[in-house]
Design a protein around this motif. Sequence first.
Motif, mmCIF file in Angstrom:
data_model
loop_
_atom_site.group_PDB
_atom_site.id
_atom_site.type_symbol
_atom_site.label_atom_id
_atom_site.label_comp_id
_atom_site.label_asym_id
_atom_site.label_seq_id
_atom_site.Cartn_x
_atom_site.Cartn_y
_atom_site.Cartn_z
ATOM 1 N N VAL A 56 0.868 -1.176 0.000
ATOM 2 C CA VAL A 56 0.000 0.000 0.000
ATOM 3 C C VAL A 56 0.904 1.224 0.000
ATOM 4 C CG1 VAL A 56 -1.750 1.308 1.261
ATOM 5 C CG2 VAL A 56 -1.849 -1.201 1.237
ATOM 6 N N TYR A 57 0.704 2.063 -0.997
ATOM 7 C CA TYR A 57 1.443 3.316 -1.111
ATOM 8 C C TYR A 57 0.556 4.411 -0.545
ATOM 9 C CZ TYR A 57 4.185 0.406 -4.188
ATOM 10 O OH TYR A 57 4.945 -0.630 -4.696
ATOM 11 N N LEU A 58 1.075 5.159 0.406
ATOM 12 C CA LEU A 58 0.306 6.197 1.103
ATOM 13 C C LEU A 58 0.824 7.585 0.777
ATOM 14 C CD1 LEU A 58 -0.113 5.056 4.827
ATOM 15 C CD2 LEU A 58 -1.914 5.324 3.127
ATOM 16 N N ALA A 59 -0.114 8.509 0.639
ATOM 17 C CA ALA A 59 0.207 9.935 0.589
ATOM 18 C C ALA A 59 -0.347 10.538 1.870
ATOM 19 C CB ALA A 59 -0.453 10.592 -0.619
ATOM 20 N N GLU A 60 0.449 11.383 2.508
ATOM 21 C CA GLU A 60 0.030 12.006 3.764
ATOM 22 C C GLU A 60 0.319 13.500 3.740
ATOM 23 O OE1 GLU A 60 0.782 8.798 7.216
ATOM 24 O OE2 GLU A 60 2.589 9.447 6.162
ATOM 25 N N ASP A 61 -0.527 14.221 4.424
ATOM 26 C CA ASP A 61 -0.349 15.647 4.616
ATOM 27 C C ASP A 61 -0.262 15.878 6.117
ATOM 28 O OD1 ASP A 61 -0.264 18.399 4.487
ATOM 29 O OD2 ASP A 61 -2.338 18.642 3.815
ATOM 30 N N GLY A 67 -4.265 9.949 0.334
ATOM 31 C CA GLY A 67 -4.553 9.067 -0.790
ATOM 32 C C GLY A 67 -3.749 7.788 -0.684
ATOM 33 N N CYS A 68 -4.091 6.832 -1.551
ATOM 34 C CA CYS A 68 -3.384 5.554 -1.534
ATOM 35 C C CYS A 68 -3.514 4.835 -2.871
ATOM 36 C CB CYS A 68 -3.911 4.650 -0.430
ATOM 37 S SG CYS A 68 -5.580 4.051 -0.713
ATOM 38 N N VAL A 69 -2.676 3.837 -3.035
ATOM 39 C CA VAL A 69 -2.728 2.892 -4.140
ATOM 40 C C VAL A 69 -2.358 1.535 -3.556
ATOM 41 C CG1 VAL A 69 -1.505 2.133 -6.224
ATOM 42 C CG2 VAL A 69 -2.173 4.518 -5.995
ATOM 43 N N PHE A 70 -3.080 0.498 -3.946
ATOM 44 C CA PHE A 70 -2.740 -0.866 -3.546
ATOM 45 C C PHE A 70 -2.118 -1.564 -4.754
ATOM 46 C CE2 PHE A 70 -6.724 -1.360 -0.582
ATOM 47 C CZ PHE A 70 -6.283 -0.314 0.213
ATOM 48 N N LEU A 71 -1.035 -2.286 -4.539
ATOM 49 C CA LEU A 71 -0.449 -3.138 -5.569
ATOM 50 C C LEU A 71 -0.453 -4.565 -5.033
ATOM 51 C CD1 LEU A 71 0.938 -3.628 -8.283
ATOM 52 C CD2 LEU A 71 3.121 -3.056 -7.174
ATOM 53 N N VAL A 72 -1.297 -5.412 -5.631
ATOM 54 C CA VAL A 72 -1.397 -6.814 -5.250
ATOM 55 C C VAL A 72 -0.438 -7.597 -6.140
ATOM 56 C CG1 VAL A 72 -2.934 -8.803 -5.027
ATOM 57 C CG2 VAL A 72 -3.815 -6.490 -4.588
ATOM 58 N N PRO A 97 -11.077 13.947 -1.693
ATOM 59 C CA PRO A 97 -11.478 15.056 -2.577
ATOM 60 C C PRO A 97 -10.657 16.334 -2.416
ATOM 61 C CG PRO A 97 -13.421 13.944 -1.751
ATOM 62 C CD PRO A 97 -12.241 13.334 -1.033
ATOM 63 N N GLU A 98 -10.288 16.693 -1.201
ATOM 64 C CA GLU A 98 -9.556 17.947 -0.993
ATOM 65 C C GLU A 98 -8.111 17.896 -1.496
ATOM 66 O OE1 GLU A 98 -9.746 15.970 3.191
ATOM 67 O OE2 GLU A 98 -10.939 15.977 1.357
ATOM 68 N N TYR A 99 -7.629 16.714 -1.880
ATOM 69 C CA TYR A 99 -6.262 16.579 -2.387
ATOM 70 C C TYR A 99 -6.205 16.247 -3.876
ATOM 71 C CZ TYR A 99 -4.941 16.670 2.492
ATOM 72 O OH TYR A 99 -4.764 17.057 3.793
ATOM 73 N N ARG A 100 -7.343 16.218 -4.528
ATOM 74 C CA ARG A 100 -7.375 15.860 -5.947
ATOM 75 C C ARG A 100 -6.826 16.996 -6.808
ATOM 76 N NH1 ARG A 100 -13.135 12.640 -5.653
ATOM 77 N NH2 ARG A 100 -12.245 10.933 -4.439
ATOM 78 N N ARG A 101 -6.362 16.605 -7.989
ATOM 79 C CA ARG A 101 -5.803 17.526 -8.979
ATOM 80 C C ARG A 101 -4.504 18.168 -8.493
ATOM 81 N NH1 ARG A 101 -7.939 15.706 -13.137
ATOM 82 N NH2 ARG A 101 -10.159 15.866 -13.423
#
Length: 157
Positions: A56-61, A67-72, A97-101
């Motif tokens: 699991v790749y995490l983005a944090e503020d 946000g995240c991405v899972f790679l199985v 939503p507040e971190y999109r774009r």
Amino acid sequence: MITYRKAQPSDMEKILGLRMGYLYETHPEMEKETEELIRAQIPGYFQEHLNRDVVVYLAEDDGKAAGCVFLVLINKPASPLFVTGKTGTLMNVFTLPEYRRRGVAETLVRMAVEDGKRWDLSYIELRSTKCGYPLYKKSGFTEDKSIYMAMKLFFKE
């Protein structure tokens, strides 16, 4: 400032929150009983699989999940379509939503792709929503033109 990293077992609440956020958005008709079953399954799944065959790749503020991405990761007998026998499935690409774009999903997808190359995966596959399609195209993904037809046999829906 947004930071990016691979999730650890201590991030279970963040993973659960982002997974449920993704599911609420993609399945707004989800029934309460289904939601409860999913919530109950997720912690055990990640305790067993996190950083073994799922990354699991995490983005944090400032420590807050953004946000995240899972790679199985999948290991199977090799074939002409996956000569290393190793493939990946990208899923749960989700940004609050507040971190999109702001390039969050693009950065997380790039991290997964870089790891996939380093781990000698034959390919990474995914299923795209209409909203995510431009991101994946930009990241180098192409539509799958296969001689095989995708099929499923459901035991529970």
